[in-house]
Design a protein around this motif. Structure first.
Motif, PDB file in Angstrom:
ATOM      1  N   SER A   1      16.561  -7.149  23.108  1.00  0.00           N
ATOM      2  CA  SER A   1      16.232  -7.105  23.506  1.00  0.00           C
ATOM      3  C   SER A   1      15.179  -6.149  25.101  1.00  0.00           C
ATOM      4  O   SER A   1      14.272  -5.877  25.270  1.00  0.00           O
ATOM      5  CB  SER A   1      14.862  -9.091  23.681  1.00  0.00           C
ATOM      6  OG  SER A   1      16.025  -8.851  24.774  1.00  0.00           O
TER       7      SER A   1
ATOM      8  N   MET B   1      12.126 -11.142  24.170  1.00  0.00           N
ATOM      9  CA  MET B   1      10.703 -10.269  23.317  1.00  0.00           C
ATOM     10  C   MET B   1       9.936 -11.232  24.049  1.00  0.00           C
ATOM     11  O   MET B   1       8.661 -10.546  23.923  1.00  0.00           O
ATOM     12  CB  MET B   1      11.062  -9.879  22.159  1.00  0.00           C
ATOM     13  CG  MET B   1      12.094  -8.673  21.641  1.00  0.00           C
ATOM     14  SD  MET B   1      11.563  -6.886  22.585  1.00  0.00           S
ATOM     15  CE  MET B   1      10.408  -6.340  22.347  1.00  0.00           C
ATOM     16  N   THR B   2      10.024 -12.302  23.998  1.00  0.00           N
ATOM     17  CA  THR B   2       8.887 -13.574  23.910  1.00  0.00           C
ATOM     18  C   THR B   2       8.739 -13.782  25.504  1.00  0.00           C
ATOM     19  O   THR B   2       8.112 -14.796  25.798  1.00  0.00           O
ATOM     20  CB  THR B   2       8.414 -14.436  22.727  1.00  0.00           C
ATOM     21  OG1 THR B   2       9.774 -15.387  22.879  1.00  0.00           O
ATOM     22  CG2 THR B   2       8.447 -13.994  21.899  1.00  0.00           C
TER      23      THR B   2
ATOM     24  N   ARG C   1      18.941 -12.754  15.969  1.00  0.00           N
ATOM     25  CA  ARG C   1      17.468 -13.333  15.732  1.00  0.00           C
ATOM     26  C   ARG C   1      17.009 -13.885  17.084  1.00  0.00           C
ATOM     27  O   ARG C   1      16.331 -14.508  17.776  1.00  0.00           O
ATOM     28  CB  ARG C   1      16.710 -13.487  15.120  1.00  0.00           C
ATOM     29  CG  ARG C   1      17.213 -12.538  13.851  1.00  0.00           C
ATOM     30  CD  ARG C   1      16.162 -13.244  12.608  1.00  0.00           C
ATOM     31  NE  ARG C   1      17.189 -14.235  11.653  1.00  0.00           N
ATOM     32  CZ  ARG C   1      17.746 -14.140  11.201  1.00  0.00           C
ATOM     33  NH1 ARG C   1      18.628 -13.073  10.208  1.00  0.00           N
ATOM     34  NH2 ARG C   1      18.539 -15.053  10.206  1.00  0.00           N
TER      35      ARG C   1
ATOM     36  N   TRP D   1      16.930 -11.790  20.030  1.00  0.00           N
ATOM     37  CA  TRP D   1      15.962 -10.679  20.451  1.00  0.00           C
ATOM     38  C   TRP D   1      14.877 -11.491  20.457  1.00  0.00           C
ATOM     39  O   TRP D   1      13.596 -10.778  21.176  1.00  0.00           O
ATOM     40  CB  TRP D   1      15.805 -10.050  18.986  1.00  0.00           C
ATOM     41  CG  TRP D   1      15.309  -9.240  18.318  1.00  0.00           C
ATOM     42  CD1 TRP D   1      14.350  -9.925  18.059  1.00  0.00           C
ATOM     43  CD2 TRP D   1      14.491  -7.999  19.052  1.00  0.00           C
ATOM     44  NE1 TRP D   1      12.996  -8.661  18.195  1.00  0.00           N
ATOM     45  CE2 TRP D   1      13.883  -7.491  18.936  1.00  0.00           C
ATOM     46  CE3 TRP D   1      15.611  -7.337  20.019  1.00  0.00           C
ATOM     47  CZ2 TRP D   1      13.293  -6.486  19.294  1.00  0.00           C
ATOM     48  CZ3 TRP D   1      15.214  -5.623  20.395  1.00  0.00           C
ATOM     49  CH2 TRP D   1      14.052  -5.449  20.059  1.00  0.00           C
ATOM     50  N   PHE D   2      14.371 -13.055  19.808  1.00  0.00           N
ATOM     51  CA  PHE D   2      13.069 -13.569  20.200  1.00  0.00           C
ATOM     52  C   PHE D   2      13.181 -13.806  21.582  1.00  0.00           C
ATOM     53  O   PHE D   2      11.883 -14.459  22.570  1.00  0.00           O
ATOM     54  CB  PHE D   2      12.772 -14.446  19.190  1.00  0.00           C
ATOM     55  CG  PHE D   2      11.813 -14.759  19.358  1.00  0.00           C
ATOM     56  CD1 PHE D   2      10.848 -15.142  18.402  1.00  0.00           C
ATOM     57  CD2 PHE D   2      11.557 -16.307  20.091  1.00  0.00           C
ATOM     58  CE1 PHE D   2       9.425 -14.704  18.091  1.00  0.00           C
ATOM     59  CE2 PHE D   2      10.116 -17.317  19.185  1.00  0.00           C
ATOM     60  CZ  PHE D   2       9.589 -16.551  18.945  1.00  0.00           C
ATOM     61  N   THR D   3      13.922 -14.773  22.189  1.00  0.00           N
ATOM     62  CA  THR D   3      13.436 -15.183  22.932  1.00  0.00           C
ATOM     63  C   THR D   3      13.692 -13.990  24.385  1.00  0.00           C
ATOM     64  O   THR D   3      12.573 -14.253  25.114  1.00  0.00           O
ATOM     65  CB  THR D   3      15.090 -16.242  23.899  1.00  0.00           C
ATOM     66  OG1 THR D   3      15.386 -17.120  22.706  1.00  0.00           O
ATOM     67  CG2 THR D   3      14.824 -16.655  25.083  1.00  0.00           C
TER      68      THR D   3
END
Length: 207
Positions: free
Chosen positions: A50, A124-125, A117, A120-122
């Motif tokens: 990310s 990107m957000t 995931r 990645w999510f952590t």
């Protein structure tokens, strides 16, 4: 500014952002403490990916726009400086008040893909990370940089992210060490905040 100095500046800013307490640290440290170090390594891969994605998005826009619009380059420099000072002051206030970000954030993922995931999510957000890549990082990236500078920058991001986050999974797998870090959280927030304020001031006055 020489390219070497630009790399050192970006590394210093990124290091301050990495070490300041946040969700990445608590997710990885708690997973390691719970005996899920293997899954935590895939979370690290997601976090690093990310970071590279944010860096690529930032570079892709900055390379063309800054070369054609010097006024935009100046605006980005001031935006980056303002963000650094704002976030630094925020950390200093948290350290002064004795605030803590500690909370139970992680549940062990059931697969490697799920762990990736999660990272990645952590990444990107994360509002802190998004603001950093689109302001401070962009403002620090020199206009009309040579091709090699792009590769070195991405390598720098990858190595620093992997080293820090993997270090968390290794070191803070020991409960006593993690407890010691949390006791120093206030001091670390204060030092990181002061460093960011100084870096922001340097960006504001540099040409």
């Amino acid at each position: 500014m020489h390219y070497q100095a630009s790399l050192l500046l970006m590394a210093g800013i990124y290091l301050a952002v990495l070490v300041s307490p946040g969700p990445n640290f608590f997710i990885l440290s708690q997973m390691a403490l719970d005996g899920h170090g293997h899954s935590a390594r895939y979370v690290v891969q997601g976090l690093t990916s990310s970071g590279l994605a944010w860096a690529l998005l930032s570079i892709a826009g900055v390379a063309a726009l800054l070369a054609q619009h010097p006024q935009l380059a100046m605006a980005l420099r001031w935006l980056g400086a303002a963000y650094l000072v704002w976030y630094g002051v925020k950390l200093l206030r948290a350290a002064w008040r004795g605030c803590t970000h500690a909370q139970s954030l992680s549940q062990a993922p059931r697969s490697r893909g799920a762990a990736f995931r999660m990272g990645w999510f952590t990444g990107m957000t994360n509002p802190k990370g998004a603001a950093f890549w689109t302001s401070a990082f962009a403002a620090s990236f020199p206009a009309q940089a040579p091709t090699w500078f792009y590769g070195i920058t991405l390598l720098l991001v990858a190595v620093m992210s992997l080293s820090w986050h993997l270090g968390i999974t290794q070191v803070f797998g020991i409960p006593a060490l993690r407890s010691g870090y949390l006791r120093m959280e206030r001091a670390i927030s204060g030092l990181s905040g002061a460093a960011l304020v100084l870096l922001g001031a340097q960006r504001a006055v540099s040409r």
